[in-house]
Design an enzyme around this catalytic site. Structure first.
Site, short mmCIF file in Angstrom:
data_model
loop_
_atom_site.label_atom_id
_atom_site.label_comp_id
_atom_site.label_asym_id
_atom_site.label_seq_id
_atom_site.Cartn_x
_atom_site.Cartn_y
_atom_site.Cartn_z
N HIS A 411 0.83 -1.21 0.00
CA HIS A 411 0.00 0.00 0.00
C HIS A 411 0.86 1.25 0.00
CE1 HIS A 411 -2.38 3.21 1.97
NE2 HIS A 411 -3.35 2.73 1.22
N CYS A 720 -0.36 -4.91 -16.04
CA CYS A 720 -0.65 -3.83 -15.09
C CYS A 720 0.07 -4.08 -13.77
CB CYS A 720 -2.14 -3.65 -14.89
SG CYS A 720 -2.96 -5.12 -14.29
C1 PEP Z 1 -0.62 -7.79 -9.76
O1 PEP Z 1 -0.82 -8.81 -9.11
O2 PEP Z 1 0.37 -7.61 -10.49
C2 PEP Z 1 -1.60 -6.68 -9.71
C3 PEP Z 1 -1.51 -5.67 -10.54
O3 PEP Z 1 -2.55 -6.74 -8.74
P1 PEP Z 1 -2.30 -6.36 -7.20
O4 PEP Z 1 -0.92 -5.78 -7.09
O5 PEP Z 1 -3.34 -5.37 -6.83
O6 PEP Z 1 -2.46 -7.68 -6.56
#
Ligand code: PEP
Ligand code: MG
Length: 768
Positions: A411, A720
């Site tokens: 976070h 992403c």
């Molecule tokens: C990931 O797992 O790369 C992602 C973008 O999701 P999060 O970081 O929110 O788990």
């Protein structure tokens, strides 16, 4: 005069015919082959509401609190009703219909489109949301014109103007009515090379109507023509599985499979290419700059449907490089290496992970409990075990952030990057080793914390300030998008010039409610919960409109929920990362999940057609089919909306072919999770952080194979996860043919340039 012909329109008639009308008129008057048509002028709309005496009632109806979604919905419905239920005076209707008779043989199919006038274009975001009706004939024409007028009062438009204080009474709208070209072939053409500006024309072509190429739903043929010699340098023939055509019976645009005889057949012959090249040169000469043209071919004739300037950036790239040089960029991944700090004095206190770039100096504020947050003054450096969503306001005030726990995807790391606040995470013992009030200097690139607050003048100017004020982004075939986790960062994210949002996480919106969704609903009701989601997502969708915003449904692990009110009811899990999160939880609790989907449905109803739905942590086709079913039950048509899933587990990468059968539009690599699950390295465990490697051959193999399968079945691919901001990953993905890359806000510019570099290399390799 209710209508004017496109032949008689010029660029400076914008106030009468709106932007679209003026641009088409300009092209027609330049002698370019534009399909015939006319414009129902802005004055016609004005007389219509004034003569019928509905103007004041209309403006009163839309004078509502733009933050009140229910009022907004009601205002839109009332305004729409007033306009469509008021008859158009006979004399006006007759003139419009008489013009229609002259467009074709009296039975022509026409496109009817709203065309906003200059006063209503305070920014491009409003323009994109107006109405378009295709394949209209005489019997529907007047109704469609009225629908275009009513599109001035969509929920989005009312929200937008009320928020900006832009008076509804000052807004007019024109309507363009233009014969439709029932294209046999169509596509786009860049009149000069889109990234280098060289005199090379690039043409993309597919069978049928242009929507298929423009929307990216078909891989088109690609032709590169040297303008100097007229030679076709390369002709890459694609496997064109589908095409858009006009259904002969209903007149509607429908998707059709391309027959085997045409699928891998070349679309354009030499003669057609030569005619397009000639047209491209004329358009570029007319405007005096390279253009991006939409074209169509019907019965052997070439038509121009639209033309926009291409902003090539070779000059700007150099300018930016110079600016970066001047800013002392030492060539780090994110371009923000702090030279000044590395030479600064001050003993090293601690090291951690450089999670958000930049250098900050200030007094440390040790935060152990949330109620200490008001002690964080402007310019302080927050030192805490781990940040929580409630801390975001204090994080905005802070000059820097230091945490004991967490990695690059925690976070603290995500939020501080989005806020542009330097951060060092995972120091292990910051809260114990740094004293409250102690002056410190942190370096968010190197992950260092030094004693003493380094003098301001020693700190390097942030790269943004050294850059040209309005940077022009490189034009790349691979889209470069941005990740957003906190709605407050939307403006900053949009200013990067990203092609959209590749991941909008809603966890932070939900966690910042301070209660678990179940508890929040129990206390405040379902409507309030849905409203919170709608408002949070809307801020970002609005900021980016019409650029797409990929919104992910909830993916908060139980340990994050446990810290909230109501968290005591969360299951206790041995390893929350492998537990009750993402789509598995949503499918298990459809009654809660349906509120998230209802928020999406509301946003679509409000006009945010740029919103895309993305499901997290799916494993296989069954997960995807079940999620799709729930989406349908919530009233969202998966055929009409863009939707997709994250590829975050090896299972999903290996099953992507089956998952695609559910009709996915895209998949997006969540490399934070994909890496942790492939390598069995807990992403939040600092003891194994050294083994967390998104570029590990196993991870790259899963990604590469997934891209290959997706290309075969026509599903777009994206990334992403945090790794999308790394140059090596960008190179790998562009080489493999990924459709888009979504990066952190601070990395977007560098990724844009990296993508451009790789694409240029690929083009050069292909012509050598
Ligand atoms: C990931 O797992 O790369 C992602 C973008 O999701 P999060 O970081 O929110 O788990
Ligand atoms: Mg993930």
């Amino acid at each position: 005069m209710p209508v004017v012909w496109l032949d008689d329109v010029r660029a400076d008639d914008l106030g009468t015919v709106g932007g679209k009308g003026a641009s088409l008129g300009e092209l027609t008057s330049a002698g370019l082959p534009v399909p015939p048509g006319f414009v129902v002028t802005a004055g016609t709309y004005r007389s219509f509401i004034e003569d019928a005496g509905i103007d004041e009632e209309l403006f009163d109806a839309v004078d509502v609190d733009h933050e009140d979604s229910a009022a907004l919905k009601e205002a839109h419905e009332r305004a729409h009703e007033l306009i469509v239920n008021t008859p158009v005076p006979d004399s006006v209707a007759e003139e419009i219909l008489a013009a229609y008779e002259d467009v074709g043989d009296g039975e022509a199919f026409v496109a009817v489109r709203s065309s906003a006038t200059a006063e209503d274009l305070p920014d491009a975001s409003f323009a994109g949301q107006q109405e378009t009706f295709l394949n209209v004939q005489e019997d529907e024409l007047i109704e469609r014109v009225k629908e275009c007028w009513a599109s001035l009062f969509s929920q989005r438009a009312i929200y937008y103007r009320n928020r900006k204080g832009f008076p509804h009474r000052d807004v007019d709208i024109a309507v363009v009515v233009q014969e439709m070209v029932d294209a046999e072939k169509s596509g786009v053409m860049f009149t000069s090379h889109p990234s280098t500006g060289e005199p090379r024309i690039i043409i993309e072509a597919a069978w049928g109507l242009g929507e298929a190429v423009v929307s990216g739903s078909v891989s088109p043929d690609n032709y590169v023509v040297d303008r100097t010699s007229g030679e076709v340098e390369t002709a890459t023939v694609a496997d064109k599985k589908m095409m858009m055509v006009k259904d002969a019976e209903t007149g509607q645009t429908v998707e059709r499979e391309v027959g085997d005889d045409k699928r891998s057949k070349r679309v354009l012959d030499e003669d057609e290419i030569a005619r397009l090249v000639e047209l491209g040169e004329r358009v570029e000469d007319h405007y005096g700059e390279p253009q991006d043209v939409e074209w169509a071919i019907y019965e052997g004739d070439v038509y121009m449907l639209q033309s926009r300037p291409i902003t090539t950036i070779s000059d700007n790239a150099e300018q930016e490089a110079a600016a970066r040089e001047a800013a002392g960029d030492g060539g780090s991944d994110n371009g923000q290496t702090g030279q000044a700090a590395s030479q600064s004095s001050g003993d090293m206190l601690l090291r951690g992970l450089g999670a958000s770039p930049g250098i900050a100096a200030g007094n440390a504020r040790i935060i152990t409990k949330l109620d200490h947050l008001d002690q964080v003054a402007e310019g302080d450096i927050i030192v805490t075990e781990m940040t929580m969503p409630d801390m975001v306001p204090a994080m905005k005030r802070a000059a820097g952030i230091v945490t004991d726990e967490g990695g690059m995807t925690s976070h603290a790391a995500i939020v501080s990057r989005e806020l542009g606040v330097p951060a060092v995470v995972g120091t292990g013992s910051g809260t114990r080793e740094i004293a409250d009030g102690q002056p410190i200097t942190i370096d968010g690139d190197k992950g260092t914390i030094r004693e003493g607050a380094q003098a301001k003048e020693e700190q390097r100017e942030p790269i943004e300030e050294a850059r040209p004020k309005t940077p022009v982004k490189p034009m790349t075939a691979t889209e470069v998008k941005v990740n957003v986790s906190i709605p407050e960062a939307a403006e900053r994210a949009a200013a990067t010039g990203a092609d959209g949002v590749g991941l909008l996480r809603i966890e932070h919106m939900v966690l910042s409610l301070g209660k678990t969704p179940a508890k929040y609903i129990a206390d405040n009701g379902e409507r309030a919960y849905i409203e919170e989601l709608v408002e949070g997502i809307r801020g970002v969708a609005e900021e980016f409109y019409p650029r797409p915003v990929r919104v992910r449904t909830l993916d908060a692990p139980t340990d994050e929920f446990r810290q909230l009110e109501g968290g005591e009811d969360e299951p206790r899990e041995h390893n929350p990362m492998l537990g009750y999160r993402g789509i598995r939880r949503s499918l298990d609790k459809p009654d809660l999940f349906k509120h998230e989907l209802e928020a999406f449905r509301r946003l679509y109803e409000m006009g945010y057609d740029n919103v895309e739905v993305m499901f997290p942590l799916v494993n296989d086709a069954e997960d995807v089919f079940r999620a799709k079913e729930l989406m349908k039950e919530a009233g969202i048509d998966p055929e009409k909306r863009e939707w997709g899933v994250m590829v975050e587990t090896p299972a999903s990468a290996l099953c992507v072919g089956d998952m695609a059968e559910a009709g996915l539009d895209f998949v997006s690599f969540g490399t934070n999770d994909l890496t942790q699950y492939t390598l069995a390295v807990d992403r939040n465990n600092e003891h194994v952080a050294g083994r967390f490697d998104e570029l590990h051959p196993a991870v790259l193999k899963l990604i590469g194979d997934t891209i290959e399968t997706c290309r075969e079945v026509g599903v777009k691919t994206s990334i992403c996860g945090q790794a999308g901001s790394k140059p090596q990953m960008v190179q790998f993905l562009v080489d493999k043919g990924v459709s888009s890359i979504s990066a952190n806000i601070d990395a977007v510019r560098d990724v844009q340039h990296e993508v451009k570099r790789v694409e240029q290399r690929l083009v050069l390799d292909s012509v050598r």
